[in-house]
Enzyme design. Structure first.
Site, mmCIF file in Angstrom:
data_model
loop_
_atom_site.group_PDB
_atom_site.id
_atom_site.type_symbol
_atom_site.label_atom_id
_atom_site.label_comp_id
_atom_site.label_asym_id
_atom_site.label_seq_id
_atom_site.Cartn_x
_atom_site.Cartn_y
_atom_site.Cartn_z
ATOM 1 N N GLN A 1 -17.850 -7.506 14.610
ATOM 2 C CA GLN A 1 -16.466 -7.950 14.142
ATOM 3 C C GLN A 1 -16.125 -7.125 12.828
ATOM 4 O O GLN A 1 -17.473 -6.651 12.055
ATOM 5 C CB GLN A 1 -16.356 -9.358 13.672
ATOM 6 C CG GLN A 1 -16.563 -10.247 15.056
ATOM 7 C CD GLN A 1 -15.117 -10.008 15.948
ATOM 8 O OE1 GLN A 1 -14.142 -9.221 15.389
ATOM 9 N NE2 GLN A 1 -14.909 -10.704 17.101
ATOM 10 N N CYS B 1 -9.423 -11.152 21.635
ATOM 11 C CA CYS B 1 -8.932 -10.443 20.600
ATOM 12 C C CYS B 1 -7.495 -9.777 21.310
ATOM 13 O O CYS B 1 -7.052 -8.880 20.624
ATOM 14 C CB CYS B 1 -9.679 -9.263 20.206
ATOM 15 S SG CYS B 1 -10.442 -8.241 21.593
ATOM 16 N N TYR C 1 -21.221 -11.046 26.962
ATOM 17 C CA TYR C 1 -20.818 -9.765 26.200
ATOM 18 C C TYR C 1 -21.477 -10.245 24.626
ATOM 19 O O TYR C 1 -20.602 -10.284 23.718
ATOM 20 C CB TYR C 1 -19.262 -9.919 26.168
ATOM 21 C CG TYR C 1 -18.513 -9.859 27.682
ATOM 22 C CD1 TYR C 1 -18.514 -8.640 28.140
ATOM 23 C CD2 TYR C 1 -18.356 -10.874 28.157
ATOM 24 C CE1 TYR C 1 -17.738 -8.432 29.463
ATOM 25 C CE2 TYR C 1 -17.760 -10.928 29.415
ATOM 26 C CZ TYR C 1 -17.362 -9.681 30.019
ATOM 27 O OH TYR C 1 -16.710 -9.635 31.284
ATOM 28 N N ASP D 1 -17.359 -13.288 25.066
ATOM 29 C CA ASP D 1 -16.623 -12.557 23.921
ATOM 30 C C ASP D 1 -16.319 -11.187 24.329
ATOM 31 O O ASP D 1 -16.899 -10.115 23.815
ATOM 32 C CB ASP D 1 -17.447 -12.460 22.366
ATOM 33 C CG ASP D 1 -16.678 -11.720 21.392
ATOM 34 O OD1 ASP D 1 -15.244 -11.524 21.548
ATOM 35 O OD2 ASP D 1 -17.255 -11.606 20.396
ATOM 36 N N CYS E 1 0.756 -1.100 -0.139
ATOM 37 C CA CYS E 1 0.025 -0.033 0.115
ATOM 38 C C CYS E 1 0.948 1.218 -0.042
ATOM 39 O O CYS E 1 1.529 1.387 1.093
ATOM 40 C CB CYS E 1 -0.811 0.022 1.252
ATOM 41 S SG CYS E 1 -1.919 1.358 1.216
#
Length: 382
Positions: A223, A340, A253, A313, A67
């Protein structure tokens, strides 16, 4: 200036090395086994942080970032200089190291990383706005950079990021439904201007994932890509399917209700808990016809009913002691944790072990190519 040879990648995306005195140095922009010239950016007696000034001997896993915005200083994709397969290998190593070193657990062999499309996948951006243009943070800075291209943004999102104008805004949330085509742009403050195509909403979009259509409001967590939702939902469904028969489950969650919906469709009696106002409202709308009980509650202080299965989550901060203690009160046979942040996953795995649960499965999911971030689905059995 220092000359260093890093040995591994660590949570957060830096390479780790030691200087001549044996002090740990975290190096931004380096890869293991490279010889690099660095300058210190943060200097302490026990550790230091540094940034690569020159690569003296490059790793074969180093590539030219594809990029052009990276060369201009965009910091959104901090790992574009690493070969994609190598990225996934480094992430798996970071996950294992976190479980062993931080959690002090002996994990099973990690399952193969779920690899997803590495380009044009991103469907949500929270962007800073400067002079009416949305942009990403510059590398090593809080300053914003308006970009003229983005290789990871979905085309419907990239159009808003590049061509949209938001006079008077400080920040803007941009979101699109990759499989529905719907888009939204919500500014902070809300009274700021929006110069966007007529189809762009300011309330919610719909996305199709995990076999259903989901309403997702601007303030709700979802997500960053629908194929990632598909992958996570499949792993949760597989873990639930290994149990004797569908009985009672808790989705903690729960966000807009993805995992609760997946389980309910498979015959589970599900209660979903979500603390956010917008996500709770979305979950109620999304799960209305599935018989799921949706409650608005802070998981760390909630009183849970007994359940055979718990799916959790949490945000990047993870469960922590309070979240693990709450889950333990429901005495599930199995816990499926979607994490995450590798470091907080390691801590949570140790806390769950101390609560009487054995880690039985670890599956990384590469939701965020070209960054050090990795989603991990872990399974724990009582």
């Amino acid at each position: 200036m220092l000359e260093l040879v890093p040995t591994a990648m660590v949570a957060g995306g830096d390479a780790i090395a030691r200087d001549g005195d044996g002090r740990v140095v975290f190096v931004d922009g380096a890869l293991p086994r490279e010889r690099v010239l660095v300058e210190l950016t943060d200097d302490h007696s026990r550790h230091a942080k540094a940034r690569v000034v020159e690569v003296l001997e490059a790793s074969p896993e180093r590539v030219l970032p594809p990029c052009p915005e990276v060369a201009r200083g965009c910091g959104a994709c901090g790992w574009q200089h690493i070969d994609l397969d190598a990225q996934r290998g480094f992430k798996a190593g970071i996950v294992r190291e976190a479980l062993v070193r931080l959690g002090r657990v002996d994990p099973p062999a990690l399952r193969e990383t779920v690899a997803l499309e590495p380009w044009t996948f991103r469907t949500t951006v929270r962007a800073a706005v400067v002079h009416g243009r949305a942009g990403f943070r510059r590398a090593h800075s809080h300053d914003s950079l308006a970009v003229d291209a983005c290789l990871v943004a979905h085309p419907r999102l990239a159009e808003l990021l590049i061509d949209g104008r938001f006079p008077g805004a400080e920040e803007v949330v941009l979101r699109c439904g990759a499989r529905t085509g719907e888009r939204l742009a919500v500014t902070t403050p809300r009274r700021a201007g929006r110069e966007v195509p007529d189809d762009v909403r300011d309330d919610h979009v719909h996305e199709h994932a995990a076999g259903r259509s989901w309403r997702v409001s601007a303030a709700s967590f979802f997500q960053s890509r629908p194929d990632g939702v598909d992958a996570l939902a499949a792993l949760v469904a597989d873990a639930a399917g290994e149990m004797a028969s569908p009985t009672t489950a808790l989705d903690l969650y729960s966000g807009v209700g993805i995992f609760a919906g997946v389980l309910a469709e498979r015959g589970w009696s599900v209660t979903a808990l979500e603390g956010g106002r917008a996500a709770h409202a979305d979950a109620r709308a999304n799960l209305r016809k599935l018989g799921v009980h949706v409650a608005r509650a802070d998981v760390t202080t909630a009183t849970l009913t007994a359940a055979d299965l718990v799916v959790a989550d949490p945000s990047r901060t993870g469960l922590g002691r309070a979240g693990v203690a709450t889950i333990a009160t429901s005495a599930p046979q199995r816990i499926v944790l979607v994490s995450c942040d590798a470091a907080n996953l390691g801590r949570d795995a140790g806390l769950l072990r101390d609560a009487g649960y054995r880690l039985t499965s670890v599956t990384p999911v590469d939701l965020f190519p070209h960054t050090p971030h990795v989603e991990v689905v872990t399974v724990y059995d009582r």
